[in-house]
Design a protein around this motif. Sequence first.
Motif, short mmCIF file in Angstrom:
data_model
loop_
_atom_site.label_atom_id
_atom_site.label_comp_id
_atom_site.label_asym_id
_atom_site.label_seq_id
_atom_site.Cartn_x
_atom_site.Cartn_y
_atom_site.Cartn_z
N ILE A 33 7.22 -7.14 -4.51
CA ILE A 33 6.19 -7.36 -3.49
C ILE A 33 5.15 -8.36 -3.98
N ASN A 34 4.79 -8.25 -5.26
CA ASN A 34 3.83 -9.21 -5.82
C ASN A 34 4.38 -10.63 -5.79
N GLU A 35 5.68 -10.76 -6.05
CA GLU A 35 6.29 -12.09 -5.97
C GLU A 35 6.27 -12.61 -4.55
N LEU A 36 6.56 -11.71 -3.59
CA LEU A 36 6.53 -12.14 -2.19
C LEU A 36 5.14 -12.61 -1.76
N SER A 37 4.11 -11.92 -2.25
CA SER A 37 2.74 -12.29 -1.86
C SER A 37 2.34 -13.65 -2.38
N LYS A 38 3.08 -14.14 -3.39
CA LYS A 38 2.76 -15.47 -3.96
C LYS A 38 3.46 -16.61 -3.23
N LEU A 39 4.30 -16.26 -2.26
CA LEU A 39 5.02 -17.31 -1.54
C LEU A 39 4.04 -18.21 -0.78
N ASN A 40 4.36 -19.49 -0.74
CA ASN A 40 3.53 -20.40 0.07
C ASN A 40 3.91 -20.28 1.54
N GLU A 67 0.83 -1.21 0.00
CA GLU A 67 0.00 0.00 0.00
C GLU A 67 0.86 1.25 0.00
N SER A 68 1.89 1.26 0.84
CA SER A 68 2.80 2.40 0.89
C SER A 68 3.52 2.59 -0.44
N ASN A 69 3.94 1.47 -1.03
CA ASN A 69 4.63 1.54 -2.31
C ASN A 69 3.72 2.11 -3.40
N ASP A 70 2.43 1.67 -3.40
CA ASP A 70 1.48 2.19 -4.40
C ASP A 70 1.24 3.68 -4.22
N ARG A 75 14.19 12.84 -15.52
CA ARG A 75 15.00 11.62 -15.50
C ARG A 75 15.11 11.07 -14.08
N THR A 76 15.32 11.98 -13.12
CA THR A 76 15.41 11.56 -11.73
C THR A 76 14.11 10.91 -11.26
N ILE A 77 13.00 11.57 -11.57
CA ILE A 77 11.70 11.02 -11.16
C ILE A 77 11.46 9.68 -11.85
N ASN A 78 11.84 9.58 -13.13
CA ASN A 78 11.63 8.33 -13.86
C ASN A 78 12.40 7.18 -13.22
N LYS A 79 13.62 7.47 -12.74
CA LYS A 79 14.40 6.43 -12.06
C LYS A 79 13.68 5.96 -10.80
N LYS A 80 13.12 6.92 -10.06
CA LYS A 80 12.40 6.57 -8.84
C LYS A 80 11.16 5.73 -9.18
N ILE A 81 10.46 6.10 -10.26
CA ILE A 81 9.28 5.34 -10.66
C ILE A 81 9.66 3.92 -11.05
N LYS A 82 10.79 3.79 -11.77
CA LYS A 82 11.26 2.46 -12.16
C LYS A 82 11.57 1.61 -10.93
N LYS A 83 12.26 2.23 -9.95
CA LYS A 83 12.56 1.49 -8.73
C LYS A 83 11.30 1.08 -7.99
N LEU A 84 10.32 1.99 -7.94
CA LEU A 84 9.06 1.67 -7.27
C LEU A 84 8.31 0.57 -8.01
N ASN A 85 8.35 0.58 -9.35
CA ASN A 85 7.72 -0.50 -10.11
C ASN A 85 8.42 -1.83 -9.87
N LEU A 104 4.19 5.44 -5.59
CA LEU A 104 4.19 5.32 -7.05
C LEU A 104 3.18 6.29 -7.66
N THR A 105 2.00 6.41 -7.04
CA THR A 105 1.00 7.37 -7.52
C THR A 105 1.52 8.80 -7.43
N TYR A 106 2.17 9.10 -6.29
CA TYR A 106 2.71 10.45 -6.10
C TYR A 106 3.73 10.80 -7.18
N PHE A 107 4.70 9.90 -7.41
CA PHE A 107 5.76 10.20 -8.38
C PHE A 107 5.23 10.19 -9.81
#
Length: 390
Positions: free
Chosen positions: A123-130, A10-13, A107-117, A16-19
């Motif tokens: 995070i999505n991969e972690l949520s799939k862990l058994n 949620e925090s990450n989203d 460019r700086t903002i785009n790098k931050k967006i890439k990192k957040l993505n 991501l919305t802000y940037f």
Amino acid sequence: MVKNIENIAESNDEMLTYFNKLYSDHEMKLQEYKALLFDTNVKLDELNRTKNVYSLNTDSRRDVFSPIHTHNTENEKEAELKDEIASLVDSRIEYEDKIDEETIYLRTINKKIKKLNDAKNAINELSKLNDNESSELENALEKQKDLEYQLEEERRKYKQELEERKKEADYISNESFERHMNNILRIYAFDEAYYSTVLEKRIRNHIIKNNRNLEYACQLIATDPGRAANLINDTVLNQNKISVIVEEQINRINHSSYDEKRPLKEILEEYLREEKNNHPQYKIEYSFGNLGHKANYIKQVYLKKLLDIFFDNIYKHSEAKTIKLIVQQDDGTLDVRISDDGIGITPDYLTDSEWYSGIHRAKEILFQLSGKLYISSNNGTHIRFNFKYI
């Protein structure tokens, strides 16, 4: 564990919305500046054409009834056009600077967006862990907490050790640990401001001036090639000055030449050869005792800084003719003595000098090295410092 991942997601989203919104806002600004620059260039083109028309229409005719030739005169409209063109050229430079700033920021903002993505995908991969994988992750986090606790204990012990060493050092016996750390941070901030000023005043402004000269030269090359050539020559000279400034700053902060495999004696001999070449008016004598240990990289850098500080002070303030350097090493402790036959140093040298001066820098460097510094004045200035070198 799942709840924690949800909170992180949620925090990450939200970030991501802000940037993404920030990127969109600044992209709109960028397009606005580009549009303004386009309009300015169009106006400049139109005004230059109009000016040329008025230039051709200046009164250079000769009265058939008078033998006196009437010189070309600039009409009022042409003068107004020149002023307007000059104003538009300034606006164009301003818009170009704004476009550069916005482009870099995007460019700086785009790098931050890439990192957040990337983080979102992770995070999505972690949520799939058994359940078993989640348990392993929790164990790993517990181990990380244990490691962080151990690191905190090490930091605490290290701070305690620094406090104990501080009490043992004669020259810092009356000063607190916090005072030294504050001085170190002030000097660091001063150096950062210095390099920023060099980049801004001595490099960036010259580059902007050169760009303007070249633009003006392009405008003059057809009508006044001689003046255009002078502008280009001035630009070349400025570029050479910028190269010298950049080289100076690189030499100030470059430590890539240090090599831990080189013997200390060899390093010191090379240093003194350079000092003799750069300052032939001084007689530099030296003597090395037992220097068996190889040079630690960090200690090598700080030793060079200390030598630079004290030699530079001699060159600037001592009025000396002879400099003597004695270096000895015993059980890993390096003992360095520097003396000159100059006018000496005042007893209040610490309070008489600015907090960012070389003598204060040397004092804080030796504090970080848990070393000691002694300075006296008798038929010249005598400096002695020592610290663990291995």
